[in-house]
Write an enzyme that holds these catalytic residues in place. Structure first.
Site, mmCIF file in Angstrom:
data_model
loop_
_atom_site.group_PDB
_atom_site.id
_atom_site.type_symbol
_atom_site.label_atom_id
_atom_site.label_comp_id
_atom_site.label_asym_id
_atom_site.label_seq_id
_atom_site.Cartn_x
_atom_site.Cartn_y
_atom_site.Cartn_z
ATOM 1 N N HIS A 82 0.839 -1.195 0.000
ATOM 2 C CA HIS A 82 0.000 0.000 0.000
ATOM 3 C C HIS A 82 0.873 1.244 0.000
ATOM 4 O O HIS A 82 1.908 1.300 0.656
ATOM 5 C CB HIS A 82 -0.928 0.022 1.220
ATOM 6 C CG HIS A 82 -2.139 0.867 1.022
ATOM 7 N ND1 HIS A 82 -3.346 0.364 0.591
ATOM 8 C CD2 HIS A 82 -2.332 2.199 1.164
ATOM 9 C CE1 HIS A 82 -4.227 1.334 0.494
ATOM 10 N NE2 HIS A 82 -3.632 2.467 0.834
ATOM 11 N N ASP A 161 -14.033 3.100 6.786
ATOM 12 C CA ASP A 161 -13.028 3.758 5.950
ATOM 13 C C ASP A 161 -13.626 4.206 4.621
ATOM 14 O O ASP A 161 -13.249 5.255 4.092
ATOM 15 C CB ASP A 161 -11.842 2.818 5.692
ATOM 16 C CG ASP A 161 -10.767 3.476 4.847
ATOM 17 O OD1 ASP A 161 -10.224 4.508 5.293
ATOM 18 O OD2 ASP A 161 -10.479 2.981 3.748
ATOM 19 N N ARG A 168 -12.699 12.684 3.623
ATOM 20 C CA ARG A 168 -11.386 13.335 3.725
ATOM 21 C C ARG A 168 -11.069 14.069 2.431
ATOM 22 O O ARG A 168 -10.532 15.178 2.439
ATOM 23 C CB ARG A 168 -10.299 12.299 4.021
ATOM 24 C CG ARG A 168 -10.246 11.845 5.471
ATOM 25 C CD ARG A 168 -9.333 10.646 5.631
ATOM 26 N NE ARG A 168 -7.991 10.925 5.135
ATOM 27 C CZ ARG A 168 -7.211 10.002 4.561
ATOM 28 N NH1 ARG A 168 -7.645 8.757 4.401
ATOM 29 N NH2 ARG A 168 -6.000 10.322 4.156
ATOM 30 N N SER A 183 -6.718 4.857 8.048
ATOM 31 C CA SER A 183 -7.330 4.423 6.797
ATOM 32 C C SER A 183 -6.607 3.210 6.217
ATOM 33 O O SER A 183 -7.228 2.198 5.875
ATOM 34 C CB SER A 183 -7.312 5.575 5.785
ATOM 35 O OG SER A 183 -7.784 5.146 4.525
ATOM 36 N N LYS A 187 -7.919 -1.057 6.470
ATOM 37 C CA LYS A 187 -8.134 -1.861 5.256
ATOM 38 C C LYS A 187 -7.290 -3.127 5.293
ATOM 39 O O LYS A 187 -7.735 -4.206 4.905
ATOM 40 C CB LYS A 187 -7.790 -1.041 4.007
ATOM 41 C CG LYS A 187 -8.828 -0.016 3.616
ATOM 42 C CD LYS A 187 -8.587 0.530 2.225
ATOM 43 C CE LYS A 187 -7.454 1.522 2.156
ATOM 44 N NZ LYS A 187 -7.813 2.845 2.695
#
Length: 215
Positions: A82, A161, A168, A183, A187
């Site tokens: 990520h 999220d 956001r 966030s 996930k």
């Protein structure tokens, strides 16, 4: 518990409790807290920051707001990658299938564009017929068949999220580091992975502008 009281508390720079952050997370997931109050809270958190405890509690609450994939019957390492985001960030689209081809199981829950950046899901949906809104059972089916599934948050997977991520972007609170942490990690918890590669970007085209902040 009232969201109005929690807004006032965070606006005043006070630390919220674990129970209060769980209330906010569940309210975001089930729609019981309106968008305008969630957006106001995000701005208060952006301006006043979150303590390490608040960040940990919010991350946990967001992670537990929905289901967790059960990958126990799939053999091998389950690893995701990520990024914290930046201009030209297309690594996931190439890296995920390469890792799967090498035998790594890659359940990749990605996000849409935030601020000035394009999200992995947006890039994938530019491919005609590519679907990213997948049911948990279908994600597991893809992982068993191909070792790879790229998908987004849903009402079942990381629903808190899903809501806060979009707000956001709409409330100009993307760069808040505690919100980024909550966030991403919420996930990843939902994916039931055994390993995570973090791509922390910094520079003029990223949310984190210098090396110090990226560390």
């Amino acid at each position: 518990m009232r969201m109005l009281d929690l807004l006032l508390k965070k606006r005043s720079g006070l630390e919220l409790t674990k129970a209060e952050l769980e209330f906010i997370s569940l309210g975001a997931a089930d729609g019981s807290i309106p968008d305008y109050q969630l957006s106001a809270w995000l701005m208060a958190a952006f301006l006043n920051g979150l303590t390490p405890n608040e960040t940990a509690w919010l991350t946990s609450a967001m992670a537990l707001s929905g289901r967790k994939l059960d990958l126990s019957k799939i053999k091998g390492a389950k690893v995701d990658k990520h990024s914290t985001g930046g201009v030209g960030d297309g690594i996931s689209v190439a890296l995920a299938p390469l890792a799967a081809a090498c035998g790594v199981v890659v359940p990749m829950m990605s996000g849409r564009g935030l601020g000035h950046t394009g999200g992995t899901l947006d890039k994938l949906e530019a491919i005609k017929g590519f679907k990213v809104r997948l049911e948990p059972a279908y994600v597991v089916k893809q992982l068993k068949a191909a070792g790879l599934s790229m998908f987004g948050q849903t009402a079942q997977l990381a629903p808190s999220d899903k809501k806060l991520y979009a707000l956001r972007d709409a409330s100009c609170t993307v760069e808040a580091l505690p919100l980024i942490v909550a966030s991403i990690l919420s996930k990843k918890y939902a994916e039931d992975i055994t390993g995570l590669v973090m791509d922390v970007k910094y520079g003029s085209g990223a949310f984190l502008k210098d090396f110090g902040k990226s560390r």
